[in-house]
Design a protein around this motif. Structure first.
Motif, PDB file in Angstrom:
ATOM      1  N   GLU A  51       1.760   4.642  -1.880  1.00  0.00           N
ATOM      2  CA  GLU A  51       0.409   5.032  -1.480  1.00  0.00           C
ATOM      3  C   GLU A  51      -0.598   3.890  -1.594  1.00  0.00           C
ATOM      4  O   GLU A  51      -1.785   4.088  -1.324  1.00  0.00           O
ATOM      5  CB  GLU A  51      -0.070   6.218  -2.326  1.00  0.00           C
ATOM      6  N   ALA A  52      -0.157   2.706  -1.993  1.00  0.00           N
ATOM      7  CA  ALA A  52      -1.086   1.598  -2.265  1.00  0.00           C
ATOM      8  C   ALA A  52      -1.933   1.240  -1.046  1.00  0.00           C
ATOM      9  O   ALA A  52      -3.146   1.041  -1.168  1.00  0.00           O
ATOM     10  CB  ALA A  52      -0.323   0.375  -2.776  1.00  0.00           C
ATOM     11  N   ALA A  53      -1.328   1.157   0.124  1.00  0.00           N
ATOM     12  CA  ALA A  53      -2.089   0.782   1.324  1.00  0.00           C
ATOM     13  C   ALA A  53      -3.134   1.849   1.653  1.00  0.00           C
ATOM     14  O   ALA A  53      -4.277   1.519   1.994  1.00  0.00           O
ATOM     15  CB  ALA A  53      -1.160   0.553   2.507  1.00  0.00           C
ATOM     16  N   ARG A  54      -2.773   3.121   1.529  1.00  0.00           N
ATOM     17  CA  ARG A  54      -3.738   4.199   1.790  1.00  0.00           C
ATOM     18  C   ARG A  54      -4.873   4.174   0.772  1.00  0.00           C
ATOM     19  O   ARG A  54      -6.034   4.391   1.123  1.00  0.00           O
ATOM     20  CB  ARG A  54      -3.057   5.564   1.754  1.00  0.00           C
ATOM     21  N   GLY A  58      -8.824   3.384   1.674  1.00  0.00           N
ATOM     22  CA  GLY A  58      -9.913   4.276   1.277  1.00  0.00           C
ATOM     23  C   GLY A  58     -10.978   3.546   0.474  1.00  0.00           C
ATOM     24  O   GLY A  58     -12.177   3.802   0.629  1.00  0.00           O
ATOM     25  N   SER A  59     -10.538   2.630  -0.377  1.00  0.00           N
ATOM     26  CA  SER A  59     -11.497   1.824  -1.143  1.00  0.00           C
ATOM     27  C   SER A  59     -12.339   0.969  -0.208  1.00  0.00           C
ATOM     28  O   SER A  59     -13.556   0.841  -0.388  1.00  0.00           O
ATOM     29  CB  SER A  59     -10.762   0.932  -2.147  1.00  0.00           C
ATOM     30  N   LEU A  98      -5.108  -1.588   8.765  1.00  0.00           N
ATOM     31  CA  LEU A  98      -5.257  -1.044   7.418  1.00  0.00           C
ATOM     32  C   LEU A  98      -3.936  -0.915   6.675  1.00  0.00           C
ATOM     33  O   LEU A  98      -3.926  -0.669   5.468  1.00  0.00           O
ATOM     34  CB  LEU A  98      -5.973   0.306   7.474  1.00  0.00           C
ATOM     35  N   SER A  99      -2.818  -1.112   7.352  1.00  0.00           N
ATOM     36  CA  SER A  99      -1.534  -1.088   6.649  1.00  0.00           C
ATOM     37  C   SER A  99      -1.180  -2.454   6.073  1.00  0.00           C
ATOM     38  O   SER A  99      -0.213  -2.580   5.325  1.00  0.00           O
ATOM     39  CB  SER A  99      -0.416  -0.608   7.589  1.00  0.00           C
ATOM     40  N   VAL A 104      -6.367  -6.093   3.554  1.00  0.00           N
ATOM     41  CA  VAL A 104      -7.344  -5.101   3.090  1.00  0.00           C
ATOM     42  C   VAL A 104      -7.893  -5.511   1.724  1.00  0.00           C
ATOM     43  O   VAL A 104      -9.105  -5.480   1.487  1.00  0.00           O
ATOM     44  CB  VAL A 104      -6.726  -3.688   3.040  1.00  0.00           C
ATOM     45  N   GLU A 105      -6.995  -5.920   0.813  1.00  0.00           N
ATOM     46  CA  GLU A 105      -7.442  -6.336  -0.517  1.00  0.00           C
ATOM     47  C   GLU A 105      -8.362  -7.554  -0.433  1.00  0.00           C
ATOM     48  O   GLU A 105      -9.358  -7.632  -1.161  1.00  0.00           O
ATOM     49  CB  GLU A 105      -6.243  -6.636  -1.413  1.00  0.00           C
ATOM     50  N   ALA A 106      -8.045  -8.507   0.432  1.00  0.00           N
ATOM     51  CA  ALA A 106      -8.889  -9.699   0.585  1.00  0.00           C
ATOM     52  C   ALA A 106     -10.271  -9.318   1.112  1.00  0.00           C
ATOM     53  O   ALA A 106     -11.295  -9.850   0.655  1.00  0.00           O
ATOM     54  CB  ALA A 106      -8.215 -10.712   1.513  1.00  0.00           C
TER      55      ALA A 106
END
Length: 173
Positions: A51-54, A58-59, A98-99, A104-106
């Motif tokens: 679930e990390a990518a989801r 969301g964040s 988003l996957s 996304v984290e960057a």
């Protein structure tokens, strides 16, 4: 056939619990504590990795929503250059895959730093405006709940029994 991520994580946990930890002498408290810490972290990763990518998507959505509120006219004091940088990152956020967890984290880190800069600059030389304060507190309330659910596996939250499952929290995102 190659073993999946779940099986590999379970094998590492089993090795640490059944071989490594028992081999550490009882008087080596630090080494035993560190082995238990590693076991705990791997167990949480085993519960979260699918679930990390989801979760991170969301964040990012929450942070983008906050950034858009910060750009609203009633929040004054944002420098033109910072406002343009916010707009650029918000635009990029709407076009990324988003996957792609690393991307996304960057983007979260980049946008988070900009949001921090806006909050710090708008609070000088006095208190934050009511609109800014409301936007930040609203974001913080939602994100802190998401983080409490995400890290419920640590069992450090005093109300862990009252938190929903990660899948339920993500479904509500």
């Amino acid at each position: 056939m190659l073993p999946g991520i779940d099986l590999r994580l379970q094998n590492v946990l089993k090795a640490l619990r059944e071989v490594v930890l028992p081999a550490i002498p009882a008087d080596q408290r630090l080494a035993r504590d560190q082995a238990m810490l590693a076991i705990g972290h791997i167990a949480i990763v085993a519960d979260q990795w699918r679930e990390a990518a989801r979760y991170e998507a969301g964040s990012l959505r929450g942070l983008v929503s906050l950034a858009k509120k910060l750009m609203a006219d009633e929040i004054i004091g944002i420098e033109v250059e910072t406002r343009q940088r916010l707009a650029d990152v918000i635009a990029r956020a709407s076009t990324i895959d988003l996957s792609d967890l690393a991307l996304v984290e960057a983007l979260i880190m980049e946008l988070g730093a900009l949001v921090d800069a806006v909050i710090l600059s708008c609070g000088r030389p006095g208190p934050l405006s009511p609109a800014l304060l409301d936007a930040v507190l609203s974001y913080g309330e939602g994100q802190s709940h998401r983080e409490r659910v995400w890290f419920a596996g640590t069992k450090l939250d005093p109300d862990v029994a009252e938190l929903e499952a990660i899948s339920d929290m993500l479904a509500a995102d």
